[in-house]
Design an enzyme around this catalytic site. Structure first.
Site, PDB file in Angstrom:
ATOM      1  N   HIS A 101       7.349 -29.118  95.769  1.00 50.82           N
ATOM      2  CA  HIS A 101       6.437 -28.530  96.753  1.00 50.82           C
ATOM      3  C   HIS A 101       5.574 -27.413  96.169  1.00 50.82           C
ATOM      4  O   HIS A 101       5.048 -26.595  96.912  1.00 50.82           O
ATOM      5  CB  HIS A 101       7.231 -28.027  97.972  1.00 50.82           C
ATOM      6  CG  HIS A 101       7.838 -29.148  98.775  1.00 50.82           C
ATOM      7  ND1 HIS A 101       8.817 -28.945  99.739  1.00 50.82           N
ATOM      8  CD2 HIS A 101       7.601 -30.473  98.758  1.00 50.82           C
ATOM      9  CE1 HIS A 101       9.147 -30.120 100.276  1.00 50.82           C
ATOM     10  NE2 HIS A 101       8.435 -31.060  99.689  1.00 50.82           N
TER      11      HIS A 101
ATOM     12  N   CYS B 256      -8.549 -22.473  92.741  1.00 50.53           N
ATOM     13  CA  CYS B 256      -9.783 -22.574  93.515  1.00 50.53           C
ATOM     14  C   CYS B 256      -9.929 -24.012  94.016  1.00 50.53           C
ATOM     15  O   CYS B 256      -9.842 -24.959  93.225  1.00 50.53           O
ATOM     16  CB  CYS B 256     -10.964 -22.189  92.632  1.00 50.53           C
ATOM     17  SG  CYS B 256     -12.544 -22.576  93.422  1.00 50.53           S
TER      18      CYS B 256
ATOM     19  N   THR C  90      19.798 -27.768 101.684  1.00 51.31           N
ATOM     20  CA  THR C  90      18.616 -28.377 102.316  1.00 51.31           C
ATOM     21  C   THR C  90      19.025 -29.095 103.594  1.00 51.31           C
ATOM     22  O   THR C  90      20.093 -29.712 103.648  1.00 51.31           O
ATOM     23  CB  THR C  90      17.883 -29.345 101.352  1.00 51.31           C
ATOM     24  OG1 THR C  90      16.834 -29.998 102.078  1.00 51.31           O
ATOM     25  CG2 THR C  90      18.806 -30.389 100.726  1.00 51.31           C
TER      26      THR C  90
HETATM   27  P1  OAD Z   1      15.557 -25.729 105.777  1.00 47.25           P
HETATM   28  O1  OAD Z   1      15.295 -24.372 106.321  1.00 47.25           O
HETATM   29  O2  OAD Z   1      15.103 -26.907 106.570  1.00 47.25           O
HETATM   30  O3  OAD Z   1      17.125 -25.915 105.541  1.00 47.25           O
HETATM   31  C1  OAD Z   1      17.893 -24.925 104.908  1.00 47.25           C
HETATM   32  C2  OAD Z   1      19.316 -25.435 104.794  1.00 47.25           C
HETATM   33  O4  OAD Z   1      20.053 -24.497 104.042  1.00 47.25           O
HETATM   34  C3  OAD Z   1      20.023 -25.611 106.151  1.00 47.25           C
HETATM   35  O5  OAD Z   1      20.662 -26.876 106.175  1.00 47.25           O
HETATM   36  C4  OAD Z   1      21.066 -24.473 106.150  1.00 47.25           C
HETATM   37  O6  OAD Z   1      22.268 -24.837 106.834  1.00 47.25           O
HETATM   38  C5  OAD Z   1      21.306 -24.309 104.656  1.00 47.25           C
HETATM   39  N1  OAD Z   1      21.790 -22.983 104.245  1.00 47.25           N
HETATM   40  C6  OAD Z   1      21.629 -21.777 104.849  1.00 47.25           C
HETATM   41  N2  OAD Z   1      22.216 -20.801 104.130  1.00 47.25           N
HETATM   42  C7  OAD Z   1      22.766 -21.406 103.038  1.00 47.25           C
HETATM   43  C8  OAD Z   1      23.517 -20.934 101.904  1.00 47.25           C
HETATM   44  N3  OAD Z   1      23.808 -19.644 101.739  1.00 47.25           N
HETATM   45  N4  OAD Z   1      23.914 -21.858 100.995  1.00 47.25           N
HETATM   46  C9  OAD Z   1      23.631 -23.163 101.135  1.00 47.25           C
HETATM   47  N5  OAD Z   1      22.933 -23.655 102.176  1.00 47.25           N
HETATM   48  C10 OAD Z   1      22.503 -22.795 103.106  1.00 47.25           C
HETATM   49  O7  OAD Z   1      14.961 -25.771 104.300  1.00 47.25           O
HETATM   50  P2  OAD Z   1      14.596 -27.020 103.371  1.00 47.25           P
HETATM   51  O8  OAD Z   1      15.551 -28.141 103.567  1.00 47.25           O
HETATM   52  O9  OAD Z   1      14.399 -26.497 102.005  1.00 47.25           O
HETATM   53  O10 OAD Z   1       8.319 -27.681 102.890  1.00 47.25           O
HETATM   54  O11 OAD Z   1      13.194 -27.439 103.961  1.00 47.25           O
HETATM   55  C11 OAD Z   1      12.503 -28.481 103.343  1.00 47.25           C
HETATM   56  C12 OAD Z   1      11.025 -28.222 103.385  1.00 47.25           C
HETATM   57  O12 OAD Z   1      10.602 -27.936 104.722  1.00 47.25           O
HETATM   58  C13 OAD Z   1      10.572 -26.990 102.624  1.00 47.25           C
HETATM   59  O13 OAD Z   1      10.397 -27.228 101.254  1.00 47.25           O
HETATM   60  C14 OAD Z   1       9.267 -26.661 103.284  1.00 47.25           C
HETATM   61  C15 OAD Z   1       9.695 -26.806 104.711  1.00 47.25           C
HETATM   62  O14 OAD Z   1       8.735 -27.032 105.644  1.00 47.25           O
HETATM   63  C16 OAD Z   1       7.025 -27.390 102.773  1.00 47.25           C
HETATM   64  O15 OAD Z   1       6.577 -26.284 102.981  1.00 47.25           O
HETATM   65  C17 OAD Z   1       6.187 -28.572 102.336  1.00 47.25           C
END
Ligand code: OAD
Length: 250
Positions: free
Chosen positions: A118, A126, A188
């Protein structure tokens, strides 16, 4: 933490290990996640801040938000979860990180092979001529940063909703999924595609699929091993286990 024997055994024999990470691995560094309680998307609408339409409609708002995130990320440090992955890379012939995070914390922790699906918030370019700009340069500009060459609008080098992933990172991510003997999905929610298809791809190709998360996710029913807990606690335990299992291989 007790590491299940299936994982111990797989770590003992693995030639290639892949760690697929999301916002949760950086939570313990103080970077807010997107979908957990208090997450970014609980307060803001993704389409307003992280899309081309949102940017064209209100570049000032989008830049204020990214400038704030750039400052937060510049001030945080990698945590034991990032560091455990950097330590693990020396235990296996191949070890790759595939991340959805834009915060650069894996590289700062010392991981050498990092595929950023990402983008990276430390870079900007730019939209008209493609020239690159550092955070230092754009944060010093007033209002919406404009290119010093062509006066085009500068944007952060991150993937927005509706945009394709960088082709080279995506291809490397697919390769890292298909060739992994052990594939970790760490921190994730596994709901944003195409990134979220990588764990399933890895399992189909024969990897042992391991999930690390304090909460179950839509992926959990399909994993071989679910290690429930924070990445900063679980991954150091996984590293210690791998170190023991690989002793005779080093
Ligand atoms: P999310 O915010 O959707 O998910 C975060 C995950 O991390 C959740 O399942 C939590 O339970 C878990 N979590 C929280 N604390 C934690 C810890 N200490 N250790 C391990 N896990 C923990 O984030 P992403 O899955 O990264 O995309 O989201 C995917 C994409 O959605 C991002 O890259 C972004 C977003 O919109 C773009 O901006 C294109």
């Amino acid at each position: 933490m007790e590491i299940p024997s299936a994982l111990r055994n797989a770590l003992k024999h693995a030639s290639m290990v892949t760690a697929f990470t999301g916002a949760g691995i950086s939570a313990e560094s103080g970077v807010p996640t997107f979908r957990s309680a208090g997450g970014v998307w609980k307060k803001m609408r993704p389409e307003e801040l992280a899309s081309m339409e949102g940017f064209l409609r209100n570049p000032v708002l989008v830049w204020e938000w990214y400038a704030e995130r750039k400052r937060i990320i510049a001030d945080v440090q990698p945590n034991p979860g990032h560091r455990a992955l950097a330590q693990m890379q020396d235990l296996f012939p191949r070890f790759e990180v595939v991340t959805q995070n834009i915060d650069n914390l894996h590289r700062r922790a010392g991981s050498r092979v990092v595929h950023e699906l990402h983008g990276n918030i430390e870079r900007n370019y730019c939209m008209a001529c493609g020239r690159n700009f550092s955070n230092e340069a754009v944060l010093a500009m007033e209002g919406v940063p404009l290119c010093i060459e062509c006066k085009g609008q500068i944007r952060p080098d991150v993937v927005w909703f509706g945009e394709s992933l960088p082709e080279d990172a995506w291809e490397a991510g697919v390769h890292a999924a298909e060739y992994a003997d052990v594939f970790f999905s760490i921190g994730t929610s596994a709901v944003v595609y195409p990134a979220a298809s990588l764990p399933v791809m890895a399992r189909r190709a024969g990897a042992l699929l391991v999930e690390v998360n304090p909460e179950p996710t839509p992926l959990t029913p399909d994993v071989d091993v679910f290690l429930q807990g924070a990445a900063g606690e679980v991954m150091p335990a996984v590293y210690e286990c791998a170190l023991r299992e690989r002793k005779d291989k080093r």
